[in-house]
Design a protein around this motif. Sequence first.
Motif, PDB file in Angstrom:
ATOM      1  N   UNK A 133       0.897  -1.159   0.014  1.00  0.00           N
ATOM      2  CA  UNK A 133       0.021   0.071  -0.154  1.00  0.00           C
ATOM      3  C   UNK A 133       0.892   1.219  -0.302  1.00  0.00           C
ATOM      4  N   UNK A 134       2.080   1.298   0.169  1.00  0.00           N
ATOM      5  CA  UNK A 134       3.065   2.332   0.208  1.00  0.00           C
ATOM      6  C   UNK A 134       3.954   2.394  -1.208  1.00  0.00           C
ATOM      7  N   UNK A 135       4.008   1.307  -1.885  1.00  0.00           N
ATOM      8  CA  UNK A 135       4.983   1.323  -2.815  1.00  0.00           C
ATOM      9  C   UNK A 135       4.597   2.390  -3.902  1.00  0.00           C
TER      10      UNK A 135
ATOM     11  N   UNK B 288       9.959   6.052  -8.069  1.00  0.00           N
ATOM     12  CA  UNK B 288      10.247   7.085  -8.704  1.00  0.00           C
ATOM     13  C   UNK B 288      10.938   6.662  -9.922  1.00  0.00           C
ATOM     14  N   UNK B 289      11.656   7.669 -10.567  1.00  0.00           N
ATOM     15  CA  UNK B 289      12.465   7.270 -11.799  1.00  0.00           C
ATOM     16  C   UNK B 289      13.483   6.189 -11.684  1.00  0.00           C
TER      17      UNK B 289
ATOM     18  N   UNK C  59      12.744  10.053   3.136  1.00  0.00           N
ATOM     19  CA  UNK C  59      11.717  10.541   2.114  1.00  0.00           C
ATOM     20  C   UNK C  59      11.416   9.686   1.135  1.00  0.00           C
ATOM     21  N   UNK C  60      10.272   9.867   0.354  1.00  0.00           N
ATOM     22  CA  UNK C  60       9.830   8.766  -0.829  1.00  0.00           C
ATOM     23  C   UNK C  60      10.743   9.275  -1.784  1.00  0.00           C
ATOM     24  N   UNK C  61      11.095   8.119  -2.809  1.00  0.00           N
ATOM     25  CA  UNK C  61      11.818   8.155  -3.907  1.00  0.00           C
ATOM     26  C   UNK C  61      11.330   8.983  -4.876  1.00  0.00           C
TER      27      UNK C  61
END
Length: 421
Positions: free
Chosen positions: A194-196, A201-202, A226-228
Motif C-alpha cells: 500500500x506504500x509502494x 520514482x524514476x 523521504x519517498x523516492x
Amino acid sequence: MDNDGDCSDEQSVINMVQGAALSVLIIIITVIRRMQARRKSIRSGPSKEKRRRERARIEHISRIYNGFSDSCVNYIRMRSGAFAKLASIMRNNNLLKDSRNITVEEQLIMTLNILGHKSKNRIVRSHFIRSGETVSRYFNKVLQAIICLRGRYMRQAPNDIPQEIINNPLYYPYFKDCIGMIDGTHIDAMLPINLVARFRGRKGVTQNVLAACTPNKLFTYVLAGWEGSANDYRILQDALSRPQPHGLRVYDGKYYLCDAGYPTMPGFISPYRGVRYHLKEHSGKTPKNRRELFNLRHSSLRSKIESTFGTLKNRFKILCAKPHYPFPIQVDIVLACTVLHNFIITVDPSDELLNNDEINEDIDSEVAFENDTNLVDFTQNQTQREQTESRNEWKTLRDDIAWAMWVDYCDMYNHGVITET
C-alpha cells in the motif's frame, strides 16, 4: 431426590479440589526439577555441545582478526585498529554491554558484516552459531548504539573555510564562502504494497536521502526516509524548515554548492543552466567564457559529494540492495552507515577505500558551535517578491564569482584577453 443432588454437588467440589491440588503438585515438582537441573548444570559447567559452539565462535572471530592481512577489512569493512576503537567507545560509553553469552565485539562483528555485505540472517546465524532471534535482536541494538554516536562524529559544517578550498588555487578565493556541498541519493527500499506507489520514482522504489558533506568527504548532515518520488528541492525545504539542531545549518553569507536540481538562492549556489557542466563534458575542451569556467570548477568541487556517496555505497553493500527490514529500520541503516563512514575517516584516515585523503579537521570529541547567531532562519515566510529579490541577489553573487574566475584565468592562459565566445 434432593439428597442425591446434594451428594452429586459435593462430589463435584471434591473432584475440583483434588484436580487443583494435583495441578499445584505437578507445578511444584516441575519447578524443583528445573532448579535441580540448573544447579547440576552450574556445578558440572557447560555441556560438550555448548563448549564446541563456543570454540567455533572464538576460532571464527580469530580468523577475522588474524587471518590474511585483509581479512578484517573484507569481513567487517574496516581495519582492526578502527574496529578495536569502536568496540572500546561502545563499551566505555555504555552504548553496548557484554552479556552472559555474547561480547560487544561479537555484537559489532555480526552487525558490520550484515551492513558491509548485505548478509542474510541465516548466514550470520551459521557463522556464529546463534539463533535468528539473537542475531536480529543484537543487530537492532547495535544500530541504535551507532546512531547514538551521530552527535560526536557527524557535526554540521562549521562557519569556516575548508582547508581543501584554501589550499587549491582553482577554488580560492572564489569559493571562500563555501562551507560544503549538498546532494541527494536514492537507496533501494522494501515497503508494504500500500506504500509502494508513494515511493516509486524514476529509480524504482527507493528512499530519497539528502546529505551535505565537506570537501574531505565527511558527512555533516543527513536526512533520510523521504519517498523516492520526492524531488530534491522539496526535501531541502523540509531540512531547512526544521528547528535547530535538527535542520540544515546555513550561515549568513555562506553557502553550499548544489547541482541544477536546486535553485540558486540564499545559502545555495547551483551551476548555470544550459551550459555544459559535468566534468566529462569538459574533457579535452577549454572554457570559452565565464559561465563554462564557473561550471567546470563548480562541478570539480561539488563532485566531492558524489565521490562520498560512492565510497559509502562501496563500503556498505546493504545500501545497494533491498533490505528486508521494516522501513524505520531501513532509515536507521542509512544513518548508521553514514556515522560509521565518518568514524572511519576520523580514526583511520589512511583507509584504502577513502583514496588516502588527508583529514585536517579533528572531530574526535563533541564541540559546541559558537557562531549560531549567524544562522539564516528559513522558518520565516517570505512573499513571492522577497524570494525573487533574494534569489536575484545570489545570482548576482554567482556572476561576480564567475567574472573574477574568468579574469584571472585569462591573465594566466590568454595574455589578459577577456573576450568570451
